[in-house]
Structures are given as structure tokens and as C-alpha cells.
Design an enzyme around this catalytic site. Sequence first.
Site, short mmCIF file in Angstrom:
data_model
loop_
_atom_site.label_atom_id
_atom_site.label_comp_id
_atom_site.label_asym_id
_atom_site.label_seq_id
_atom_site.Cartn_x
_atom_site.Cartn_y
_atom_site.Cartn_z
N CYS A 43 0.84 -1.19 0.00
CA CYS A 43 0.00 0.00 0.00
C CYS A 43 0.88 1.25 0.00
CB CYS A 43 -0.93 0.00 1.21
SG CYS A 43 -1.92 1.49 1.35
N ASP B 12 8.83 43.10 -24.39
CA ASP B 12 8.29 42.17 -23.41
C ASP B 12 6.98 42.67 -22.82
OD1 ASP B 12 9.58 44.25 -22.23
OD2 ASP B 12 11.02 43.06 -21.10
N LYS C 77 30.45 41.47 -27.18
CA LYS C 77 29.78 42.09 -26.04
C LYS C 77 29.13 41.05 -25.14
CE LYS C 77 28.79 46.41 -28.50
NZ LYS C 77 27.73 47.33 -28.96
N ASP D 269 21.88 36.36 -33.90
CA ASP D 269 21.38 37.42 -34.77
C ASP D 269 22.50 38.22 -35.41
OD1 ASP D 269 18.81 38.04 -35.63
OD2 ASP D 269 18.79 39.93 -34.54
N CYS E 185 -4.48 8.40 -11.30
CA CYS E 185 -5.10 8.67 -12.60
C CYS E 185 -6.42 9.44 -12.48
CB CYS E 185 -5.34 7.37 -13.36
SG CYS E 185 -6.57 6.29 -12.60
N CYS F 231 -8.97 8.13 -7.71
CA CYS F 231 -7.63 7.57 -7.62
C CYS F 231 -6.59 8.68 -7.54
CB CYS F 231 -7.36 6.67 -8.83
SG CYS F 231 -5.69 5.97 -8.87
N CYS G 67 -4.61 -0.37 0.09
CA CYS G 67 -5.32 -1.40 0.86
C CYS G 67 -6.74 -0.94 1.15
CB CYS G 67 -4.56 -1.72 2.15
SG CYS G 67 -4.53 -0.38 3.33
#
Length: 1372
Positions: free
Chosen positions: A405, A1070, A660, A690, A451, A448, A433
Site C-alpha cells: 500500500c 516584453d 559584447k 542574430d 489517474c 484515484c 489497501c
Amino acid sequence: MEEARKLEGHKGSTTCCIASQNRPAFIATADEDGCVCWFDLRCKDKIFTMDVGNGNQISSMCFKPGNEDVVYISLGSEVKCFDVNMVTASKLLHSYNYNKDEINQIACNSKSSFLAAADDSGDVKIIDIRQNRMYKTLRDGHTSICSGAQFIPWRPWEVITGGLDSKLVLWDFSKGRPQKIWDFGTLDTGNKGNTGQCLNPAFVHALAVPDVDVVDKFVKICAVARGDGVVSIINVESDVKTVKSKSSAKPKKGSKSAPKVGGSSADPEIGNQNGGDLHLDHSLGGHTAAVSCVTFSTFGNKGKFIISGGNDKQVKVWDWSKFFIAGETCTGSDFLRSSLSLSRKVNWLCTTPTDSENLVVCDTSKVVKVYTIGLNWTGMALPNKGSDQELGASEKMMESGVPICNICGEQVGLANTNGEVFVACHECNYPLCKNCLDYEIKEGRSACLRCATPYDENENESNHDESNHATMASHLNTAEDVGIHARTVSTVSTVDSEYHDDSGNPIWKNRVESWKEKKNKKKKNKNKTVLQEAEVPPEQQMEEKPQLADAAEPLSRIIPVPKSQITPYRIVIIIRLVVLCLFFHYRVTHPVESAYPLWLISVICEIWFAFSWVLDQFPKWSPINRETYIDRLSARFEREGEPCMLAPVDFFVSTVDPMKEPPLITANTVLSILAVDYPVEKVSCYVSDDGGSMLTFESLAETSEFARKWVPFCKKFSIEPRAPEFYFSQKFDYLKDKVQPSFVKERRAMKREYEEYKVRVNALVAKAQKTPEDGWTMADGTPWPGNNPRDHPGMIQVFLGHSGAHDNEGNELPRLVYVSREKRPGYTHHKKAGAENALIRVSAILTNAPYILNLDCDHYVNNSKAIREAMCFYMDPQVGRDVCYVQFPQRFDGIDKSDRYANRNIVFFDVNMKGLDGIQGPVYVGTGTVFNRQALYGYSPSNLPTIHKSSSSCSCCCRRKKPAKEKDLTEVYRESKREDLNSAIFNLREIENYDEHERSLLISQMSFEKTFGMSSVFIESTLMENGGVPDSANPSTLIREAIHVIGCGYEEKTAWGKEIGWIYGSVTEDILTGFKMQCRGWRSIYCMPLRPAFKGSAPINLSDRLHQVLRWALGSVEIFLSRHCPLWYGFGGGRLKWLQRLAYTNTIVYPFTSLPLIAYCILPAVCLLTGKFIIPTLSNVASILFLALFISIIVTSVLELRWSGIGIEDWWRNEQFWVIGGVSAHLFAVFQGFLKMLAGIDTNFTVTAKAADDGEFGDLYIFKWTTVLIPPTTILIVNLVGVVAGFSDALNKGYEAWGPLFGKVFFSFWVILHLYPFLKGLMGRQNRTPTIVVLWSVLLASVFSLVWVKIDPFVSKDDPSAMVQNCIDIDC
């Protein structure tokens, strides 16, 4: 021995326990989730639960001697003291935060005056619990973790400690120095009689000392649990008295070494050496692995027995007393009185002072076991009479392969009389158990744990009835089930054949295989079921069990700020707002006529500051913290024997100029990515060059070869961080938590490999300093395509891949891809944002992971489990459906301890971002972010309602208020605006059920090419919500297609940079990118793991720091002047929350604060020079108002520090740099932004280095002149002159002028103190003379000079004419 009683109630693994001496039936147990459960062994269930740790593990507990209503609990580096009501609740009395590292054990002395706390740093803190203060720190006794501490009851000023340096140290804590040191490492080395385990060092894991009443009857000893499996009984008094003679004394048999018994057939007699030490090892029947805990018995003859538990899942009961009784002899078998086998490793033991001889065991399960020990046996402990059959059944059960278990650690038992093993979940066969299943259902957890399939309660009830019937029929167990969790092994038949079929395979394994076959058949027939769905009756359609993800345990949780902290904070904010209104009412209604222009300027500035405060303050109204459970993530998506279901992740690293951005720094970032703790087939790293530099390309080739050695080394020894430069440069004990014998040797070899690798990369850098006239050529003699960084074709090189690329140990490596997009004259390439969008398209063609993590080239992975932290949000169906990105805070290396220029941005990352997380999520900060790829494609969240096409015809409706009868028209308008925000034209859900032919027609019909560009392979990849390479793509064309999508003309006439991908139009792409996503209805999440996820570098000298801030502020001004300004963009969609819009507004208007800030910083100097002031003479009411305003400002800051946990120094540095940046970089950003956006003029400010310094943080003292430094320098000089002028004026006018002078000088000093770090940066080291000394010297010299001139002692007091003439000369 009777069967164990199970005490349930914990949700995490149990860690420690204590038993009450005054209440014999009361025990307290703790777990790793921070909960303490109180049990009365006379009752069935627990009494109550204390949640004291907020999810943090509790490491130790102890009662206050003489008053067991008070209990001390250690969690993390903190000790908490509680007043415990044994019936209902508890009250926190005190909290001690003196330890710097995690505490392992705490103990109180018998007089209840001191508490000892041993921590991982090796120090022991002695706390005076009567006066609640720190008494003494015991240091330099242990060189590694201090694992345990106990006070010596017969020596009131002494404490004994043990650690993982194999040392036992006796301290006189009143003096803070060791009295005696036992080194088990050196003791065992030269002792041939020692039969401990040679592979495990003799670390001291735990120790115990007897109580005072035991000492009176026996010898004064200390029991030590050692890592080599030995339990040592140290005669403390004898060893202390014979310190000088022990080196010359010969070790007697049975003392100072483990008695050797296993070498002969008969146990030799061991002499009674009263005054010697006893070592109980495996030759005496002891432990075969490390001993983790040890305790003295409190039942029966108190202290007669020592009980030990170990990692070998064994509990041993030792009778040690005979060895120390004079005139007695004993054999090895006389020591071990009992042995108990468990299914889990033992964490803690304690006994209760009752006649039933109860032993409480805390192991690595969630269930506490209570055993009743019978100590009247001879030799080894065996089951009671009549239980031989039970033992045989249990052994056969283990041999047959019956699973264990996962909650209580016992066998799951049988389901019925047919010998079938009990199964709780028929989908995944999660071992559980029956008793634990009943408890789970009782607690409301009906699905469960693995799952999330609901349990079949009817089947479980029938199995339970059958099991009870079988138990009664077998007559093997006459005890009734009274609710105590007891093992059901008594129902198991002793016939071994009942567990196996005819072929000899275990029956439960055959059942598992049959379930798997049924499951596979269901999958194979899935398509047929869909086609025949209309003909199948509804009853048959409901046969398959639904997967309820809601029933699964969450992978993360929100931890709100405690109400005791957040409620006062909100109240003070409201009070401050009211006081501000009253303050402005007074300021406006009481102008200063004598200084009206100064008064007007000051009022305008103050109103702007109040507006700025509102924008900054109210988004912090509901801050939250989050906690993740990566163990649950692994249990759910990395099941043993099944394919890994974790989502793939594409890493983006961008670099431009290797001169740099040193290639070695970029290489360390790449290496840390390749070595992350994540399945290799799920990881791909794309490096964007780049600049098209051959140096970057060659260094990446070297990096890919070194990765074959570095990655297996990291994963084998679980090192952190996994960037070699930062790992090898760390100043810490790298042997901590390392137990593999080969680690030191392999680390030394790996460090040499890395140094050789650095030499090769540095050689490439040195070679690249001078470019050949004909340009660079590759190894085959062909010219390097990127010789012209502004005119070159697109380049892609796959260095490592999932197939064919293996490390030195034969394991696969993650994919590593070099990408350099095409550059041609005449095209706008949009810098970093354009490079990131090129990586989106390339990765979609090659791997198409559903999630993307972008990093700057100087930000390495500091926490190898960071990706798992993010997946805890994305892969939780209740959380990840509408998450566009998970943002990690930025942390930095190489910053001076004082953080002079607030490079760490602690206030922003630990205060503002937590506040935004409680609204719609943090802003995107450019690096350390895990994106949902679908959000970058411009799609709306899947949980938003579908937008109908018919609403688009009403987009021209005006925004004025509509009457109630026109409500439908308003809704149509709002839906049409939402559709405008959704750049993908339609939702993915609308086409996912079409076949290939219909889908191709829809793609053409809905003009996907106008949105995503002319690439059918890429367009098809955008429709795959869960990622993966499109099935329709031919692998041979993938690279060619990838080259096509990074062409310089691919984005023309598409939505790239406008509605999808990284958004163009600002140097701070950003903020703009995150803002667009959240306007579509997405939300973001802020994740702050204990170990920082990523670390980077930051400019630490003044000029570079100001230019970094200038760039950020310029981007905000560009957004303010664009169509994406949060003041008006996206209002019609209604998906951006108001407080979130307020926060975005603050991010774009803060540079404009520089204008009123500069004016306000000059005002004190003007007032001092002119003799005027901006505030009139204050009345009593006005004085109270000003005082209330200042108090509210201070209290708001204090309460903010309280709930956020940041330090006052970090807060003050943030305040200082807010002024420094506001009067310099922000001002130039506003100027440059207006020129660029309105006039099209792009200005640059040159930076010239003037001086440098060597040594640690040498860059901090580099002075680089730039025009940005002019305004703050001017403000400083003006205020210093103003202070001198103010004192001069006060000296001339007499005592009545000193009162007004105080207010003026106060504001002037406020400006000087805020600009003090700037002044330090301006002056550099000044030959090591502190800047504050120079500043005060100038000020005091000026003031005293004026005073000297005023009193002029050289003027004769008897000659009035001379004095008058002198004064006239002075005035002239």
C-alpha cells in the site's frame, strides 16, 4: 508482538513524534506538510490537528519540561512555541528565527530555561526561552551538518551534539566552547574490531540521553545512531574524566570498539567494563544500514532499553544495562532483545510511559504505527504464541508479489476467498489497501490519487463484505475490526499455490494484464464507437468510466497572505488615501502669497506624485503566493513502465554580438539547459545568433562536444547549478549531500575537462579579435555565409538531436539547434523581437513543443527542476487552460552586497509581481518565462465563449451609454471588439473535428496565409494545440521549410509582430507582448521556487545601470505614444481587469514622473537661496494633517515589508534609485521618446570610460561620463550650495531664523540622502576614503567657516570703529 495499530490523519510522510510523560496516552506526530496531529491512544481517532508549517516540513518537536501544555516545533530555520489545548486548539506564543539554516533537532533542558537548535550549517543556537532571546551560538565544533543536540541532565550547563562530520561534541554552552570531542571516523579507522559498514561513513544521525531519574540507577551515558549501522553507547562521565589517559590506554574487549561476535560459532563473553564504551553493530544482530534514530524506553524499568530504527527498515530493542554492571559478563545475544521488520525506512521513534509498552514509529509513509512490545522473550522477538501461521502467511504474501500500500506501507491484502489481490483502481492498479481506501473515501477523496478515476464504491463495499465473511470463516483472526487500521494478512491462506495460477505466475499480475488488454481494446475500437454512436443505446454509451480531473490532487495551490498582515495593510492604504485628500484640500486652500510660483509648482508635483502612488499601490491590493507539487506531477505523468506524458518544451536563447556577450557565458546557459531535470526527448534548445558570427557557431560546436561529458555528470550526482562556470566558482561545501564514493574523483576530472574546454573557447575568442581581409572560412574551405552581419542568408545547424546524439554513457541528449535568420539591406529586422519570432517558426517546423521558454544568453538555469515547476501549472487542467505564460523572478550574480544601485529589483519582483499575481498575473519581463505557444499565435483561451461572425457588422457603434432597450446592441459591440483582439480569425475548436480535405479548404478560406505567412507546414503546426510535428509534413522537407520561414521577407503583409508572436513597436517588446496576450483574456502566473529558477548578470557600475534604465523607460514612452497604450487599447474587449490595466498604465507613465521629480528636488535649494518656503505657517490642525500623512507613509511601507518579507535595506535602495533614475535616465527617455515617435529622430548618448579599478566588484567603481549624469549632478550641487547659503542666512538673521531653516534643510537633506549612491558612484573609491566622510567634511567646513567669519576673533572688541569697518568689508 501484537499487530501494529495505525494512526491516520497525516497528508504527508511522517517525520517525528513525541510522547507525553504526564499524560501517558497522549502523543503528537508531525509530517512533511507542516501538520501536527494529536492522538489519545485510548480513543479511536485523532483529537485535533495543528497546521503550523504552511506546507513546510516539521523536523523536530519537544515538550517544555514541567509544562507539557507548551510545545516547541522546528520547521525550516524557525522554532515556534505553542500553548496547546489538548482538546480543541493551540495558540502561538513565540517564534525564534536565530538559525541561518534548516534546523534538524531541538531540545529543552530539564530546568526549562534553555532550548538548543542544531541546523545544517553546523551551528547550534542556545536560546534563552525564559527571556526569549538568543543566549549563545556554538560554532566551529562541526565542519558539516549538525544533526542532533541534547542537554546533559546531570550537567546543567552542558549540551552534547552530533553531526555528519562523524563527530560527537560535548559543549560547555555557558562558555561556548567544546569540552570533549569523539571522532567516530578516526576511531573506526584504526580499530580492527569494528565490524561496522565500511561503505557508509560513521555519521552521527541522532543521539539520545537518559532522564535524570534513569541516571541515578544506571551509568551516565549517551546513545548515538551512526551512519555505518552502529549504535554506540558512550560513557560520557568516564570518557571526560580519562581524556588525558585514553590515548595510551589499550582498548578492552567490548569497549571503544564494536564487540566482535559474528566471527565464531559461539558468542564470546564480553567483560563488564564499567567506564568503557559499547558499540552495537550488525555482528550482534544490529542494523545493516544507517541508523536514523535512537531513544530510551520510558515504560517498565525506565531507561533499561535502547530502541533504534534505521534505513534497513528495522527496529531494534537493546538491553544495554548489563554491560555497565560491575561483576557481570554477557554474550552478544544478551544485548539484542527484540527486532521488528517494517516496510518503510524509519524516521523517528518514541515510547509511552504505560504498562502496555507502546512503541510509536514514524516512517516514510503517512501512517503512524503503534506497536506493543513484549520484552519477556529470550533472543529475537517473534510473534506471540499461536501466530506462527500468521507469520508464514505474511512471508508467503511477500514472496508471491502482493503489492505494498502506497499510504500505510503494508500489504494491500486479498479481495475475497478466491485469493484475488484487492485492487482499488481498475484503471491504473494504484496499490491501496482496503482500510486506506475507506479512509480516503471518508475524507471526501473519491478518486484515484494517480489517474483521477473515481473509485467504484459499490464494488469496494462488496469486497469488504466478502473479506469480513472470509475472515470469520477461516477462524484465523478472532479480533473484531474496531476501526483501527489493522493488516488483513490473517485472511491469507498458508497454501502457496493459491497465489499462483497453473503456469506459476502471480494471479494479481494476470489480472493486471487482463485489465491492460481490455483498455487497449477500448482504444482500438474508439473510432468505430464514434461512427456507431448514433446507433448505440445511451446505456451502453455510459459504460466507460469518465476521467474526472477535478477529483485529482492539484499540482499547485494558492497561498494567500494571512489576514493578520493584509487587512491592516489595506486599512492603512484607505486611511492614507483619505489623508491625501485632506492634505490636498489644505494645500490648495492655503496658498503662499509670498512665494506663489514655488507653491503652485510644488502643489502640481505633489498631485502627480499622489496619482503615481495610486497607480503603483492599488495593483498590490491582493498579493498571493503559490506552492507547487512536482512530486505529484511526476507521479501523474511519469508512471513507471509507461511512456512519459510530460509536455515537451522548446528553449530559446538569443545572442547578437559575441564580443559584447562572451561565448563562454552563452555556452554556460546552453549547458545548463541541456542538463535540466526533464526527459531528454522533451527538451530542445534553439540558439539564435542574430549577428551571424562564426565565433558563436564554433563555440556552440565545442559546447555540444563538452555537453556529452557534462550532462551525465550533472544527472548522476544531481548537482546545482548546472552551469559549470558558476558551479565550480561557488564557495560552499560541495560534498554536502554527496554519498557516492566516486564523486570527488569525477568532480576533479570534470573540472579539468571544463578548464580545457574554456581554453579552447578562449582561443576561438582570441582568434576572432582580428577579422581576415577575405573574411572567415569554414573547415572545408568555403566562405562563412555570415561574413557580412547585415547581408547573409538564413543558417540552421542541428548539433545534437534525439537520435544519434549520445553522451559518453550512451544516453540520448536533448536537441541543440543553431539558428541565424536571413539579413538583407532594406528590411527592418526588429532586433530581439524579430529574432524570437524567427525561432517560433523554426521550432514549430522541427519540434513544435506546446510550451516555449525564452532566456537571455546571460541567464542560466539555476534550478534544474524549474521546468517542472512551470508544468505544475500548465498540466493542471483546472489551472492551465487560460495561462499564457509562467513568469519566474529575475535573480542576479556578481552584485555587490549592498546592492548600491538596486540591481536586484527586489521590490518589483517580490512585492509588485506578487500583487499582480493576485489579479490577472505578472507582466512579462523579457526572460525566464515559459510561454503557451497557442497564446503567442494570437489565439484566445479555450474557455472563452465562441465569437459569432455576425457581430462584426456592428463595429462602428459609438461608445456612449445606451438605454436599457439597446443592451443587446452594446453586447454585440463588445463581442465585435473581442473578435478584433483575437488575431487568429477563429478559435481552434471550430476546425479540429474536420478531416484533412475540409481543413485545407478552411485554411484557404479563412486566409491563414495572411496571418501566419506562406508556409503550409507552419500553418498546420499552429492548428496542433498539443504540439508535435505535423503528420502531413515530409521529414526531408523540414529543414528546407525551416530555412524558408526565417527569410527576411517572410513576415511582410502578415500579422507577425502586430498581433502574433513578440510584438514590434517598442524596445521593451516584453511588456507589449504580455499586454496583448492579457487583453485577449489570458492570464499569467508568477512562480517563485525556493531555489531561484534562473540567474543572470547585471551592470553594476553607475553609467551602465542608468543606460539600462534609460532603455526600459524609452520603451515605456514608445508604448505610451503608440496605439497599444493601456489608457485606451482593448477597452471594448472587456477582458483586461481594471487593476491590471492600472498596473500597465503605471508601467508606461512612470518615466513622466521625472519632470515633477526634478522640479521638486530643486525646490528645497531654491527656498534656501531665496529665503522663501512652499508651505505657510502651520496651524495645529495642519500640523496634525502633515504628521498623519508622514505616519501613513511610514506605516504603509512597514506593513508592505511585513507581508512581502523583503528587508528594509532593499526597500531603501529601491527608494534611492527611484529618485536617481527619475532625475536622470527617465528624463532623457521622455526627451528621446518624443523625438523618436513624433519627429522620427533617433538619438544616442555616448558613454566614455574615465577610470577603472581592480579587485572584487571592480566594475562597480568604473566611472563613465555620459550626458545622463548632468541633471542629478546639478541637483546635488545646487542643494549643497543651498544648505550652505541657508546656514549663512540664519547666522546673519539671528535665532528667529533657525526655525524656518529646519524645514528647508530637512527637504534638502531628503534630496541629498536619496542621491547619495549616485554621489558615491560619481566619486569612486576616492583612495578608499568613504564618500560620506567627504560629503560631511565639505558641509561642516563650509558651516564652520561661516561661523568663524561671523564671530571673527581677530577683531578687537575695544575698537568699535575697526569692528564696523571690518563688518563693512565682510558685507562687500
